[in-house]
Design a protein around this motif. Structure first.
Motif, PDB file in Angstrom:
ATOM      1  N   SER A 143       0.745  -1.211  -0.073  1.00  0.00           N
ATOM      2  CA  SER A 143       0.071   0.114   0.009  1.00  0.00           C
ATOM      3  C   SER A 143       1.049   1.330   0.015  1.00  0.00           C
ATOM      4  O   SER A 143       1.890   1.257   0.754  1.00  0.00           O
ATOM      5  CB  SER A 143      -1.055   0.023   1.282  1.00  0.00           C
ATOM      6  N   LEU A 184      -6.865  -7.498  -1.083  1.00  0.00           N
ATOM      7  CA  LEU A 184      -5.679  -6.563  -0.338  1.00  0.00           C
ATOM      8  C   LEU A 184      -5.216  -7.391   0.894  1.00  0.00           C
ATOM      9  O   LEU A 184      -5.659  -8.483   1.171  1.00  0.00           O
ATOM     10  CB  LEU A 184      -6.371  -5.434  -0.062  1.00  0.00           C
ATOM     11  N   ASP A 210      -7.399   1.980   1.682  1.00  0.00           N
ATOM     12  CA  ASP A 210      -7.137   1.446   0.397  1.00  0.00           C
ATOM     13  C   ASP A 210      -8.573   1.018   0.083  1.00  0.00           C
ATOM     14  O   ASP A 210      -9.055   1.131  -1.081  1.00  0.00           O
ATOM     15  CB  ASP A 210      -6.230   0.091   0.441  1.00  0.00           C
ATOM     16  N   ASN A 213      -4.648   5.098  -6.288  1.00  0.00           N
ATOM     17  CA  ASN A 213      -4.581   4.053  -5.408  1.00  0.00           C
ATOM     18  C   ASN A 213      -5.921   3.292  -5.293  1.00  0.00           C
ATOM     19  O   ASN A 213      -6.986   3.659  -5.975  1.00  0.00           O
ATOM     20  CB  ASN A 213      -4.650   4.841  -3.879  1.00  0.00           C
ATOM     21  N   PRO A 214      -5.722   1.938  -4.662  1.00  0.00           N
ATOM     22  CA  PRO A 214      -4.723   1.411  -4.092  1.00  0.00           C
ATOM     23  C   PRO A 214      -3.694   0.999  -4.879  1.00  0.00           C
ATOM     24  O   PRO A 214      -3.801   0.842  -6.192  1.00  0.00           O
ATOM     25  CB  PRO A 214      -5.448   0.188  -3.139  1.00  0.00           C
TER      26      PRO A 214
END
Length: 436
Positions: free
Chosen positions: A27, A228, A264, A334-335
């Protein structure tokens, strides 16, 4: 679907799950301190809410007010059920039985939703029992934005849009949840407080609503399926949002690892909302070029205003380094698992990745169209600009350069109409809410 809609949806549908390559795509928020992250997360939530302030003005101009309302309904209803469930899973408060969550689960989701950023949309909650609750808005920033536009716009937002989209969010937790008004604007008297009040009732007798067709399309996106890194339970601070509902989420109580994941996830909320926006607009345009034009106007507005808020909140310098840092942390990039990029000596190189396959914001950018990147640089200082060039191999590189003062982009000025442009968060006590 229109031809433009068919073409765009087909070209941006995922065909397999997307997994983060953690060594290559950690991240970008991981190198912020815990205090910085606690400041960043509510900013990201507010930036997400301002996406509509950026996009809907151009939809009114292109399609008229009534079609704008329908775009907003389809947009939120095709995104919020996906990201609500993602946040439930990430922070450990998902129902033990899928689809059987209670009102506390619904309310926790609202507290972490770009549609209800803390304080700007000041939700106050009451829990009667697991199946009955209420909320009121002591301050509704969205209402402050549309009240000057007249009663038709207020009624459109607080009736036409809220009725189906509140339910769409609630049914992500339980398909038998219903959100119904106690009172709502237009305000009578004109200064009525709270701005609105609603009940939330979960009853198996309630019929399950029909989801908008675009929801199934959005569920196939790479943003919806992106995996993630899990939160580290050994990190100091809260690793989840299990336990009682809190009056105000104390983001500073979460661990560094949890805050990184929340940040995120909030960025993914924005990408899912933008994708739903694109699907709705694609139904109403004749050509792909018109779709791109409207999406780019939305992006420039939120790129510039979002950058301004991020730079101010994190006290970043008003120089080229500060602008590059702002871009590095901006939701546009992002992420990291969604938008692959690398930082070098005075530049950022963006590589093709899942976001391009989704047709997300970053796919609109590059040497052929640098306007959103220029808006980010100019938001940090009007003396700054972005220079975008092709990168060796694939992708492109952006540098920030100093020069003459540039005027603010029209799209950013339109978005600045929102009171969210200058809204300031204040410290709040976090108090557990118990059934009454």
């Amino acid at each position: 679907m229109s031809d433009a809609s068919d073409e765009w949806a087909a070209s941006s549908a995922a065909t397999e799950p997307v997994r983060q390559i953690r060594d290559e795509n950690p991240s970008r928020y991981a190198d912020l301190t815990r205090d910085q992250l606690a400041t960043l997360v509510p900013e990201l939530l507010l930036i997400g809410q301002l996406i509509d302030r950026s996009g809907m003005a151009w939809c009114i101009a292109a399609f008229g007010r009534e079609e704008m309302l329908q775009i907003a309904i389809e947009e939120w209803a095709a995104a919020s059920p996906i990201y609500t469930r993602r946040m439930q899973r990430a922070l450990g408060y998902a129902p033990d039985v899928p689809g059987q969550g209670d009102v506390v689960t619904v309310f926790k989701g609202l507290q972490l939703d770009i549609g209800a950023p803390p304080q700007f949309m000041d939700f106050r909650y009451t829990v009667h029992d697991p199946w009955h609750g209420e909320f009121r808005l002591d301050h509704c920033g969205a209402l402050m934005d549309v009240e000057p536009m007249g009663e038709d716009y207020v009624r459109g937002m607080c009736h036409d849009i809220e009725d189906p989209t509140f339910d769409a969010t609630a049914i992500a937790t339980n398909p038998h949840a219903q959100v119904r008004p106690i009172h709502r604007p237009p305000r009578t008297p004109a200064d009525r407080h709270p701005h609105c009040a609603w009940t939330v009732t979960i009853d198996p007798a309630h019929p399950e609503p029909e989801p908008v067709p675009a929801l199934a399309v959005n569920e196939l996106s790479r943003a919806a399926r992106l995996e993630l890194a899990p939160i580290d339970p050994a990190d100091e601070g809260l690793a989840d949002y299990r336990g009682p509902l809190l009056s105000d989420v104390d983001f500073g109580a979460f661990s560094h690892s949890a805050l990184v994941r929340i940040a995120d996830e909030v960025c993914l909320q924005m990408h899912l909302l933008d994708r739903a926006f694109a699907l709705a607009v694609a139904e109403r345009v004749e050509t792909g070029d018109e779709l791109v034009r409207l999406r780019r106007k939305q992006l420039v507005g939120i790129a510039g205003l979002g950058a301004e808020r991020l730079a101010r909140a994190l006290d970043l310098p008003h120089d080229t380094a500060g602008a590059l840092r702002t871009l590095w942390l901006h939701p546009l990039l992002n992420p990291a698992a969604y938008v692959p990029a690398s930082g070098g000596a005075g530049s950022i190189t963006v590589a093709p990745g899942p976001a391009d396959e989704d047709g997300a914001w970053i796919s609109l950018c590059g040497p052929h169209w640098p306007d959103a990147l220029r808006a980010i640089a100019g938001a940090v200082s009007p003396h700054l600009d972005a220079r975008v060039t092709e990168a060796p191999g694939a992708g492109w590189r952006v540098e920030v350069v100093a020069g003459e003062v540039r005027p603010e982009a029209e799209e950013v000025a339109v978005t600045r109409f929102s009171t969210g442009a200058s809204f300031a968060f204040e410290p709040r006590r976090s108090i557990p809410i118990t059934p009454v």
